[in-house]
Design an enzyme around this catalytic site. Sequence first.
Site, mmCIF file in Angstrom:
data_model
loop_
_atom_site.group_PDB
_atom_site.id
_atom_site.type_symbol
_atom_site.label_atom_id
_atom_site.label_comp_id
_atom_site.label_asym_id
_atom_site.label_seq_id
_atom_site.Cartn_x
_atom_site.Cartn_y
_atom_site.Cartn_z
ATOM 1 N N GLY A 90 2.473 2.100 2.895
ATOM 2 C CA GLY A 90 2.800 1.592 1.570
ATOM 3 C C GLY A 90 2.108 2.421 0.503
ATOM 4 N N CYS A 91 2.585 2.278 -0.722
ATOM 5 C CA CYS A 91 2.020 3.081 -1.807
ATOM 6 C C CYS A 91 0.570 2.716 -2.085
ATOM 7 C CB CYS A 91 2.880 2.946 -3.071
ATOM 8 S SG CYS A 91 3.241 1.251 -3.566
ATOM 9 N N PHE A 92 0.271 1.411 -2.200
ATOM 10 C CA PHE A 92 -1.117 1.016 -2.460
ATOM 11 C C PHE A 92 -2.039 1.406 -1.297
ATOM 12 C CE2 PHE A 92 1.060 -2.218 -5.244
ATOM 13 C CZ PHE A 92 0.565 -1.745 -6.449
#
Lengths: 345, 345, 345, 345
Positions: free
Chosen positions: A148-150
Amino acid sequence: MKKAAIIGGTGYGAIELIRLLQSHKEIQLTKIISQSQAGEHLSSTYPHLSGIITKKMESLDLEELEKEIDILFLATPAGVAKNIIPSFQDTSVQCIDLSGDFRLTGEEYSEWYGKEPAPADVLEKAVFGLSDIFTEDIKTASIISNPGCFPTAALSALIPLIDGNKILTEGIRIDAKTGISGAGKGLSEKTHFSTTNENVIPYKIGQHQHIPEIERYASKFAKKDLKVSFTTHLIPMTRGLMCTIYADMKNQETTASILNYLQEFYQAKSFVRILREGIFPTTKGVSGSNFCDIGAYVDERTNSLVVVSAIDNLVKGAAGQAIQNANIMNGWDETMGLEFIPVFP
Amino acid sequence: MKKAAIIGGTGYGAIELIRLLQSHKEIQLTKIISQSQAGEHLSSTYPHLSGIITKKMESLDLEELEKEIDILFLATPAGVAKNIIPSFQDTSVQCIDLSGDFRLTGEEYSEWYGKEPAPADVLEKAVFGLSDIFTEDIKTASIISNPGCFPTAALSALIPLIDGNKILTEGIRIDAKTGISGAGKGLSEKTHFSTTNENVIPYKIGQHQHIPEIERYASKFAKKDLKVSFTTHLIPMTRGLMCTIYADMKNQETTASILNYLQEFYQAKSFVRILREGIFPTTKGVSGSNFCDIGAYVDERTNSLVVVSAIDNLVKGAAGQAIQNANIMNGWDETMGLEFIPVFP
Amino acid sequence: MKKAAIIGGTGYGAIELIRLLQSHKEIQLTKIISQSQAGEHLSSTYPHLSGIITKKMESLDLEELEKEIDILFLATPAGVAKNIIPSFQDTSVQCIDLSGDFRLTGEEYSEWYGKEPAPADVLEKAVFGLSDIFTEDIKTASIISNPGCFPTAALSALIPLIDGNKILTEGIRIDAKTGISGAGKGLSEKTHFSTTNENVIPYKIGQHQHIPEIERYASKFAKKDLKVSFTTHLIPMTRGLMCTIYADMKNQETTASILNYLQEFYQAKSFVRILREGIFPTTKGVSGSNFCDIGAYVDERTNSLVVVSAIDNLVKGAAGQAIQNANIMNGWDETMGLEFIPVFP
Amino acid sequence: MKKAAIIGGTGYGAIELIRLLQSHKEIQLTKIISQSQAGEHLSSTYPHLSGIITKKMESLDLEELEKEIDILFLATPAGVAKNIIPSFQDTSVQCIDLSGDFRLTGEEYSEWYGKEPAPADVLEKAVFGLSDIFTEDIKTASIISNPGCFPTAALSALIPLIDGNKILTEGIRIDAKTGISGAGKGLSEKTHFSTTNENVIPYKIGQHQHIPEIERYASKFAKKDLKVSFTTHLIPMTRGLMCTIYADMKNQETTASILNYLQEFYQAKSFVRILREGIFPTTKGVSGSNFCDIGAYVDERTNSLVVVSAIDNLVKGAAGQAIQNANIMNGWDETMGLEFIPVFP
């Protein structure tokens, strides 16, 4: 030259894959698959692709894909990839899933995504594609669970510090800021310009599905179950993601020594840049590129550490890292097709 | 009706004071003083004031001010008010200083501002104008040290929690986000649109002059010397300021009980709104108004607390609170001239 | 004190009416009517109104309205007001319609809105509420058709020039720019932040329903059927609307003489500001206020005129002008409740 | 592989040249020259270039340049290139000037730039580098005068229409909108975020130095002295430029026939895209790319034409077109190094 297909052709993840693959020397994008818009031109949704992507989108045909494709990128919403990837597990097709379907244990997935998990045996084969950390595992993987991006921004900063015993594993706080594209292309109050512009909007505090993903892979290096406090904020910009991470120092150290340590940790990596003392990452400084920039500050007054990491959520946080993983899996230079300088201003 | 003057006529603080005082029933703004632009019309710098503010700006004349003015607002850069306010200490003129000159002890001021502090006897008379906390002291003050924008948001959330023994006073982390107007009207790389738009920029990490201000007044309630970790970020918006504050819970409590406690604490206050469970403040939700909105979330997984507070940095964080203090000092309704609903969208 | 109701309680027009009426001395807002959300609190949709608007929204009850209300604001989508206002035509209730239902002839309305027009007799009674032009007619009106946002800015600049025989009535081009709030609260591709930010989007070129509205009222002063070319662009900001208007000069004149003429034309008007030579309106210069700012430049090289007008689309372009009309209808000072200085920065 | 240098190393034009040249197969950037910052690292001004551009900036040494360089890009402020380029006129160095120094006749230059023009003989040699129009002349040029950003967008739309006798050459109005990066890197009120955000600012109405540039090259095709009315607006975005152009039709024609004509005109060109009926360019649709998108609408009600063209002001409007010109001059594929898909969202 290997042939690739993208499933989920009209989301931002797919669009960014298309943009980046355009200049890749070893990957030829031969199919864009969209169940909802099969038969249509991509430029009818995205006029900026007029004259560039001229093949129509296709519907999903697993057998055909298996025969014609070497690399399959899945840029689908949660719950789709887990039903598709199992069909390819005994084939030579390399699957790279940009969704959350293969990032957690089955149990965690049920809890945080509220859906049935992927079959256990397939789940087990998936390698977490945090390219700059799990490089060795990725080399031999056939299924990649793209982070995921985070988690990409958070773990890139946290893992070295945990691995090097620099910080306490209790009391880690991650304050995340993301541009609106992180919320995807769907229409909602939260993506309406008039709501979001001139605004900072905290959301899903303590309840974001990226929390267990951060904890799972950070825990591997902590060698125990680690918990983090994680808070996300929508920021009035399109692209860009920053994590400002707060932790207690294990020992007294200076900013310089922490930065040296990080510098050495990432010495062999092309896409992680450790900034020099006094300079901190900005989201614009990585915009449009596959870089993850990291800066740090030891607050001697409180013996605590502030680490800041910034990525372009659609590149390093999604499509760029997926291509980096494809490069690693195929033994190509990991920077192939990703040599973009950040777009500034 | 009392007569007021503003010194520092062309900064954002002054412009916002002018905007807000326009509709105040008990204060008449009779002088706008600017040393650098005396004799000019304000509308030559701010065309939006054409036809509204027609009096020319004047130069500073202390004797005249003393005779003609009841309330003096100082919206000057650091280091100016400390040389002006002493002249009024034996007069009936109420002084409200929006700069940092009277917020710290002399020693702290020297350290963090790098300037000679105000004379000790005058410094001692100044009351910290955090209107919703120090209301009683403000009533009888003659010199108000109006709080900084970050301390206003941070302390409004922290003080009740410290005072009520809800959180540990060690390990408090404040992650602040501010719109660009917080950096003032001056020209710099950091205020250039092309640098700042589509960007998040951390700055002055661990070194912001608002740190000792937060610590000084939080310590009063902690009854010991408290230290906080404080990090600021520039966000691509004009107005708005948010503090996301992380702390460890002293005891196990639910989100609901924390919110109830805060609700009771601020029950009598017009400008602090405690949001209900599941709702968090946004900067747009207070834009153009004097509200400070506060939301909270107890993260039971980590037994930690996330408190979010949002203000308009130019209203509650500067000019609005200054007027609120003038109201309190003069025994008027504290909302007088500040009854604005947030401007949305 | 007169009692008012708003129908269409959750759109931006209604929200802005609520914000502005809050400080009006002669109008008390006693009912907010929303068919779709009757029984709900407005703050459930708009948390920024928490603690401010505490009455629940109500469903529409015509008889009750007639008994209890003096002024009725209709902030409904096209096609609604025309079915409601006829019920009030023999009552003393003053109706102010912010939609397009009463702005055109029946024939034009059918053509441009694709709907059945209002009954001819009611349509005839409606007065076009361009406050600074049709002031006299408004004084005795019982039904006001509040102008569209674009027509307000365009006609305020055009009508004096046409009336004074300053420009040719052929070849008028209006290039309009509007903030995204002009597109309303509805969700669409065009209001998605990621689509709209960092973008200029032309739309409805030559086909906007405000075209016949501009032409109808400009023609009254041209004393013949006038046609304009009108193009609209979405700009990445929330509020603000600018018309840049191009016309051929009838005679040779200087910028100064045009500005003098406009200045005299609007001399008695509180809300139209003619800027001095060399200064042009900006949308920020009127933001949050009821001003319409106008600047002009005579291009002697081409003997043509460029006139620029700017308004806040939600104030002067909607709710503010509606209140100005209510003031004029009731013989109150036209600035009552509208004395706001533009919010800057 | 040819060697290139850039003079004017720290402006936006230079930074964009550096970004684009990074992936060029036939041009190697070997020198970045900055008089004011010679000896410094570019990353000290632009941290996003850390680890990418590691050579220090150099001071200007004409002799050395002549020996070592094949292509010289001048990205300097007005008034600099005219003093440098003459030194290279008898050498094999190809000069591409991104400033306005060689775009006008000497007389026009004196009038609009207020400076001494370049020597007449050198001026005469310079070819106007509007790549998609003057392609043949560019092939044999040794000095290229790269067009301004506004003229690029305006002329790309106007020249075919004038050349094909589609529009009257009197009464052409160009309404231009540009992102703030168009104002360059310098600090001023107009580039301050708080001034510019949420704002539309008209500037230099009728007085922009790009006016004579548009008129000079449009006149070549009109075969007479043509004058245009040209108005520019600053828009709150970083990149992007749009011209909305208004003209009277020479004959009655439909939108379709105009679009067909434009389509044929640009058939052989890689970087001009004529959009299909009903679709209009957006600045985001070309962002980060070298495309110029053009759409058109024939307003049959007024027998007038609206043409809209959009470019990225820093790519097609500056650095991208400069590289396109270098490609054409050297007989390479004109798209070399410019194959970027627009960055969306």
